[in-house]
Design an enzyme around this catalytic site. Structure first.
Site, PDB file in Angstrom:
ATOM      1  N   ASP A   1       0.847  -1.191   0.000  1.00 33.75           N
ATOM      2  CA  ASP A   1       0.000   0.000   0.000  1.00 33.75           C
ATOM      3  C   ASP A   1       0.886   1.247   0.000  1.00 33.75           C
ATOM      4  O   ASP A   1       1.757   1.402   0.865  1.00 33.75           O
ATOM      5  CB  ASP A   1      -0.911   0.000   1.226  1.00 33.75           C
ATOM      6  CG  ASP A   1      -1.995   1.060   1.124  1.00 33.75           C
ATOM      7  OD1 ASP A   1      -3.091   0.727   0.653  1.00 33.75           O
ATOM      8  OD2 ASP A   1      -1.723   2.213   1.508  1.00 33.75           O
TER       9      ASP A   1
ATOM     10  N   GLU B   1      -4.664   2.521  -4.249  1.00 33.85           N
ATOM     11  CA  GLU B   1      -3.203   2.474  -4.211  1.00 33.85           C
ATOM     12  C   GLU B   1      -2.679   1.187  -3.597  1.00 33.85           C
ATOM     13  O   GLU B   1      -1.522   1.095  -3.217  1.00 33.85           O
ATOM     14  CB  GLU B   1      -2.661   3.679  -3.425  1.00 33.85           C
ATOM     15  CG  GLU B   1      -2.966   3.664  -1.937  1.00 33.85           C
ATOM     16  CD  GLU B   1      -4.330   4.218  -1.577  1.00 33.85           C
ATOM     17  OE1 GLU B   1      -4.537   4.529  -0.396  1.00 33.85           O
ATOM     18  OE2 GLU B   1      -5.193   4.348  -2.475  1.00 33.85           O
TER      19      GLU B   1
ATOM     20  N   ASN C   1      -2.606  12.904  -4.404  1.00 28.04           N
ATOM     21  CA  ASN C   1      -3.710  13.374  -5.245  1.00 28.04           C
ATOM     22  C   ASN C   1      -4.123  14.787  -4.874  1.00 28.04           C
ATOM     23  O   ASN C   1      -4.394  15.624  -5.751  1.00 28.04           O
ATOM     24  CB  ASN C   1      -4.905  12.430  -5.122  1.00 28.04           C
ATOM     25  CG  ASN C   1      -4.713  11.139  -5.895  1.00 28.04           C
ATOM     26  OD1 ASN C   1      -4.055  11.122  -6.939  1.00 28.04           O
ATOM     27  ND2 ASN C   1      -5.264  10.053  -5.394  1.00 28.04           N
TER      28      ASN C   1
END
Length: 407
Positions: free
Chosen positions: A276, A319, A284
């Site tokens: 992860d 992700e 973002n």
């Protein structure tokens, strides 16, 4: 059973025209499919190959009505070069290395050979030999392409039937060549060539040859459509289990493939890694989703560099990624996880004028010791991933109480 006299009464020119008509249908059908699937390798080349063969058939049917330069030289060269181009198209369709050079060479040599033995020194027997031998070889080469296994195949039956079809065509023209040439081996091993004949002269052999070609070309049209439809279906199946952004398996695809591997491999030799990206939401928010997508793509490229081809990789969501290491040891699994983690830490990702630093947390589970099924391994790896992130991120966790790697 039909007698040979029945075949002898059939009009050869009509049979050739029927063969050309069937092949024209094949050409038009493939042309329509190509117009709707221009990005599919080989489809446009099938249309060109069929058009060349169809042109040759029409010119042969017009023998006696048009100059021999067209009905003999160009016709035979068109069919042979079309068959060569068909071999090229099949290799393109299966995405195998190929070249157009052979088609040009066959066309030029065929024109020269048939012009010499058709216009300068007419010899029907030699022309039969010059046409039949390349035709037989090309049919064998095409059959070989279909006999070769291919990736992402749903059913091998259409491929095998097409391979058999071209093998039988090669056998048919071999027998036809021997009969026409009245060939047999003498004591000196020299083939004796027979007398002159006419292409359009009605005979049981000519009628049978064209009837077989009519049936073969008709089936080839169906067989090619089956191959194309099967490839489209296989592509749709791949898209259903593939992540559109990164090109690797999505969660469904990864789970399906991993379950198969876990059922067939030694229990203790497989390792599940859940990875992860740390603080990905901040990437973002700070740099935009386009930059976030680039980070995901670059991370997958890094994974592919660090993993073996036999290992399985998937994007579980957002992700989060998963890796199934096949036939590995604990030391190898630990080493792979750490290589990925440290490589990402040391690889700033550039997007336009921005440099983005990203780290990853990893949880590792071992089949056998931590469970047998996909669900058990996934649950354990996910728990260790969560503990790794709660412990400070950018680390690998193999056991709950030990084996924690930190920067």
């Amino acid at each position: 059973m039909p007698s040979p006299e029945i075949f002898a009464t059939l009009d050869i020119r009509t049979l050739i025209l029927v063969t050309a008509l069937i092949y024209l249908m094949c050409t038009l059908t493939q042309g329509f499919i190509y117009l709707n699937n221009r990005d599919e390798p080989g489809l446009g080349k099938f249309v060109i190959a069929h058009a060349l063969i169809n042109l040759g058939l029409i010119l042969i049917a017009a023998r006696g009505l048009i100059p021999d330069l067209l009905s003999m030289v160009i016709a035979n060269a068109s069919i042979l070069s079309g068959l060569t181009f068909l071999h090229h198209a099949i290799r393109c369709f299966y995405q195998r290395p190929t070249s157009l050079r052979a088609t040009a060479v066959v066309f030029v040599l065929s024109c020269l050979a048939f012009f010499h033995f058709g216009q300068i020194s007419p010899d029907y027997a030699i022309r039969v030999l010059l046409f039949s031998l390349p035709f037989i070889v090309l049919c064998i080469l095409i059959a070989r392409e279909f006999f070769l296994p291919t990736e992402h195949e749903i059913q091998p039956a259409p491929r095998w039937v097409n391979a058999t079809l071209f093998t039988l065509l090669a056998l048919l023209f071999t027998v036809r060549l021997l009969v026409i040439m009245d060939a047999h081996l003498l004591a000196s091993s020299i083939i004796r060539i027979g007398t002159e004949s006419s292409l359009l002269q009605a005979s049981p052999l000519s009628s049978l040859t064209w009837l077989v070609l009519i049936a073969s070309f008709g089936y080839w049209n169906v067989g090619l459509l089956l191959l194309v439809s099967q490839k489209f279906l296989a592509r749709q199946n791949r898209l259903a289990i593939t992540d559109g952004l990164t090109g690797i398996l999505n969660r469904r695809g990864f789970e399906l493939m991993a379950e198969k591997i876990l059922l067939t491999r030694t229990a203790s030799s497989n390792f599940m890694l859940l990875l992860d990206l740390d603080h990905f939401k901040q990437v973002n928010d700070r740099h935009g989703h386009e930059a976030g997508d680039e980070v995901l793509r670059q991370f997958v490229l890094l994974l592919n560099q660090q993993l073996r081809k036999s290992d399985l990789t998937g994007r579980i969501g957002g992700e989060e990624f998963a890796v199934l290491l096949r036939e590995s040891t604990e030391a190898q699994a630990w080493s792979v996880a750490e290589r990925v983690r440290t490589a990402l830490q040391q690889m700033p990702i550039r997007h336009r004028d921005t440099t983005i630093e990203v780290t990853v947390s990893i949880g590792v589970a071992q089949s056998g010791a931590d469970g047998e099924s996909f669900a058990e391994l996934f649950r354990t790896a996910d728990q260790r991933l969560y503990q790794a992130k709660r412990s400070g991120r950018n680390r690998t966790l193999f056991r709950e109480t030990a084996d924690v790697a930190t920067p």
